[in-house]
Design an enzyme around this catalytic site. Structure first.
Site, PDB file in Angstrom:
ATOM      1  N   HIS A 536      32.314  41.843  53.912  1.00  0.00           N
ATOM      2  CA  HIS A 536      31.463  41.336  54.989  1.00  0.00           C
ATOM      3  C   HIS A 536      32.032  41.674  56.360  1.00  0.00           C
ATOM      4  O   HIS A 536      33.183  42.095  56.504  1.00  0.00           O
ATOM      5  CB  HIS A 536      31.256  39.825  54.859  1.00  0.00           C
ATOM      6  CG  HIS A 536      32.495  38.998  55.032  1.00  0.00           C
ATOM      7  ND1 HIS A 536      32.938  38.556  56.255  1.00  0.00           N
ATOM      8  CD2 HIS A 536      33.386  38.523  54.121  1.00  0.00           C
ATOM      9  CE1 HIS A 536      34.034  37.831  56.105  1.00  0.00           C
ATOM     10  NE2 HIS A 536      34.340  37.795  54.817  1.00  0.00           N
ATOM     11  N   CYS A 555      38.049  36.932  50.713  1.00  0.00           N
ATOM     12  CA  CYS A 555      37.035  37.983  50.804  1.00  0.00           C
ATOM     13  C   CYS A 555      37.571  39.159  51.618  1.00  0.00           C
ATOM     14  O   CYS A 555      38.596  39.068  52.284  1.00  0.00           O
ATOM     15  CB  CYS A 555      35.759  37.440  51.432  1.00  0.00           C
ATOM     16  SG  CYS A 555      34.771  36.451  50.287  1.00  0.00           S
TER      17      CYS A 555
END
Length: 638
Positions: A536, A555
């Site tokens: 992301h 992440c």
């Protein structure tokens, strides 16, 4: 008369008259005093008296139980078992391999005229079986089972012909002896070979030698094939940070294939990963073993700030002086001449270190750390050898064919790459999980791109980071743009929840609406997995300027998320930018694109040159322990 607890009580007339005339308002106890003549002096309650209403007790806040990250385990290797040769006593007539088995279908290793189990060979094998009566051969449990199952169905020699070791056996032994070229330990596959000369050895003794050699070689060949295809260890036992599916392997099929081919070397070598990265690492391994040790070796874990002292500093300055001689050396030659032998990192040396860091592509912060040492001094030969061997092992956990189109995230390099047609089309800096919130090692398939995404806050962050603040400031989620929903999916104001009653499992979902402050930035790229890891964007752009980018909750944050989204969608960056202007939406990835969330401290660049990286999570050390545990089982000290 007044009805009270279903009893009839006679009230004196004078009292009734007082009540009728409007007696001043009295307390409940005062009324009891009037009606029943007061409370006895000893404090005992009157029969039939109402108890005071219970006071609600305020519940003590539930203790917060932090949701911990996975831990690392002490690796336990499978113990070896004795092969049960009693099962071979009643070996039946040879039976062909099932036509639907992987081995039977492996046409690449099936010569035009397949070898069959002939009666003379069967007879020789059965006559030699007595030689296994007191023979102890240790093997992994699945290998031991496959060995006896195969030979019960195929009572014939694979590696012996005419009472001698045959050509297939000689070729197999050579391949096993070359295991070190693949980063394996040749001692794991050692087999005692019976002498070629049979003078002075009676037939019974010779049969014993040959049948034992047959079984030992088959067992070690099966171990080699399993190690080559799947690796020597099971990474999932190291930690829950590792997540790899089992690779099916038909061990009986392996022996059946070897029984019907003369391409023994080709077959055994084909069990290794068949990708360019594996071959590049093998080439590097060979070159390293033939090379000399670095002339100057600097401690790879050196950490030195201005004003501090280390005996490693003069070594590093010597290397810097050589490297800067052709470019900036003239600017710093006088400083190096004056302070080059100093153990103290004086202020005059800071510009020298910064110049060397800048040339190496690092952030010129003047702090000497492991990444600076690796870039300026390189790794020792022993360290590079180990990293290459670990990388070869880790590649065996992945599919043999990585895919011509794929996304490859290498955590120690802090990079994410898009490869198409075998060529690297995009490489971007990445931020990975902190040491306390490590990014897992696994592979999956990319499915979707979300534009202007919502951020579904993981339960671990809700409990560990949000819950302590919510107890004193329950409305802060409402003010910060978060949405809270209950188990039925209904929106609930954060301020309306008594957060103190929850300590480990919070029965609410929290998500952050799309905005410039959203933790996921403007887009995310999904490959749904149980670790809740994805790629992301991020509003914290400054993180990409750091050398050590282990800074997230797990992440993978991308410096160029639009470029990666365009790549996996097979479109342009302009298309992605246009989608972002239209608000929140999602788009499916229509191609099959594997994504490898990998961990390699040695890895080839797009030209095939091996680059080395710091072991940010100390996983090489864990792998070293696991390999040592496996070898201690296979080669116990005697």
């Amino acid at each position: 008369m007044i009805s009270f607890r279903k009893r009839t009580v006679m009230v004196p007339l004078s009292v009734a008259a007082l009540l009728a005339l409007g007696l001043p308002q009295a307390s409940a106890q005062g009324l009891f005093d009037v009606l029943f003549g007061g409370v006895p002096r000893n404090g005992q309650k009157l029969k039939g008296e109402f108890p005071p209403p219970p006071q609600a007790k305020k519940k003590a806040p539930a203790p917060i139980t932090r949701i911990s990250s996975p831990t690392y385990n002490k690796y336990k290797a499978d113990s070896l078992v004795s092969v049960d040769f009693k099962a071979l006593a009643g070996a039946s007539q040879a039976a062909p391999a099932p036509t639907d088995s992987p081995a039977a279908q492996n046409a690449a290793f099936q010569p035009a005229e397949e070898k069959t189990d002939t009666a003379p060979e069967n007879d020789a094998f059965r006559q030699a079986l007595d030689g296994l009566a007191d023979y102890e051969l240790l093997a992994e449990r699945d290998i031991a089972k496959a060995l006896t199952t195969y030979y019960v169905a195929h009572p014939s020699f694979l590696w012996v012909s005419d009472a001698a070791v045959n050509a297939n056996a000689s070729e197999a032994l050579k391949v096993l002896g070359e295991a070190g070229t693949y980063g394996l330990n040749p001692l794991d596959y050692t087999v005692d070979v019976p002498p070629a000369e049979v003078v002075g050895v009676d037939a019974t003794e010779r049969q014993k030698q040959l049948i034992r050699f047959e079984m030992a070689l088959s067992a070690r060949v099966l171990r080699y094939v399993r190690d080559a295809q799947n690796g020597r260890i099971d990474p999932n036992r190291i930690s829950a940070y590792y997540d790899f599916p089992a690779k099916p392997l038909d061990l009986q099929g392996v022996l059946n294939t070897l029984a019907h081919t003369h391409e023994v070397r080709t077959y055994l070598e084909s069990r290794h990963p068949q990708n360019p990265e594996y071959q590049a690492l093998r080439v590097e391994l060979e070159a390293l073993e033939a090379s000399a040790e670095n002339e100057i070796v600097v401690d790879p874990k050196l950490l030195l700030k201005p004003g501090e002292t280390s005996t490693e500093l003069p070594k590093l300055l010597t290397l810097i002086g050589r490297d800067l001689a052709d470019e900036a050396g003239g600017d710093y030659s006088e400083v190096l001449l004056k302070f080059g032998a100093s153990d103290t990192y004086v202020p005059e040396l800071v510009p020298v270190i910064e110049a060397a860091q800048k040339k190496a592509g690092l952030k010129p912060d003047g702090v000497v750390g492991p990444r600076t040492v690796a870039a300026l001094a390189g790794n020792s030969k022993a360290d590079r050898l180990a990293k290459v061997q670990y990388a070869l092992e880790e590649l065996r956990w992945l599919p043999s064919d990585l895919g011509s189109t794929r996304v490859f995230i290498n955590q120690p390099a802090f990079t994410a790459s898009y490869i198409e047609g075998g060529e690297e089309k995009l490489k971007t800096r990445a931020v990975i999980g902190r040491v306390t919130n490590q990014t897992s090692f696994f592979y999956d398939e990319i499915e979707q791109v979300d534009y202007n995404p919502y951020w579904g806050v993981p339960q671990s962050i809700i409990v560990n980071e949000m819950l302590p603040r919510l107890r004193s400031d329950p409305g802060y989620l409402d003010r910060s743009g978060y949405e809270v929903t209950n188990a039925q999916g209904k929106r609930v104001p954060s301020s309306a929840i008594d957060w103190s009653q929850y300590g480990s499992k919070v029965p609410f979902s929290v998500r952050q609406a799309p905005s410039e402050a959203n933790a996921l930035g403007e887009l995310k790229i999904l490959f749904p997995n149980k670790h809740a890891i994805y790629m992301h964007d991020t509003p914290q752009k400054s993180f990409f300027q750091r050398d050590n980018r282990a800074l997230s909750h797990g992440c993978v944050r991308l410096q160029d998320p639009r470029g990666m989204a365009a790549a996996v969608l097979g479109t342009s960056v302009d298309y992605v930018a246009d989608k972002l202007k239209k608000g929140h939406s999602s788009e499916k990835v229509t191609r099959k694109i594997p994504v490898y969330v990998a961990y390699f401290t040695a890895w080839p660049d797009k030209s095939g040159k091996i680059e080395y990286f710091a072991d940010v999570y100390d996983r090489d050390a864990r792998l070293k322990e696991a390999i040592a545990a496996t070898e201690s089982v296979r080669l116990p000290a005697t």
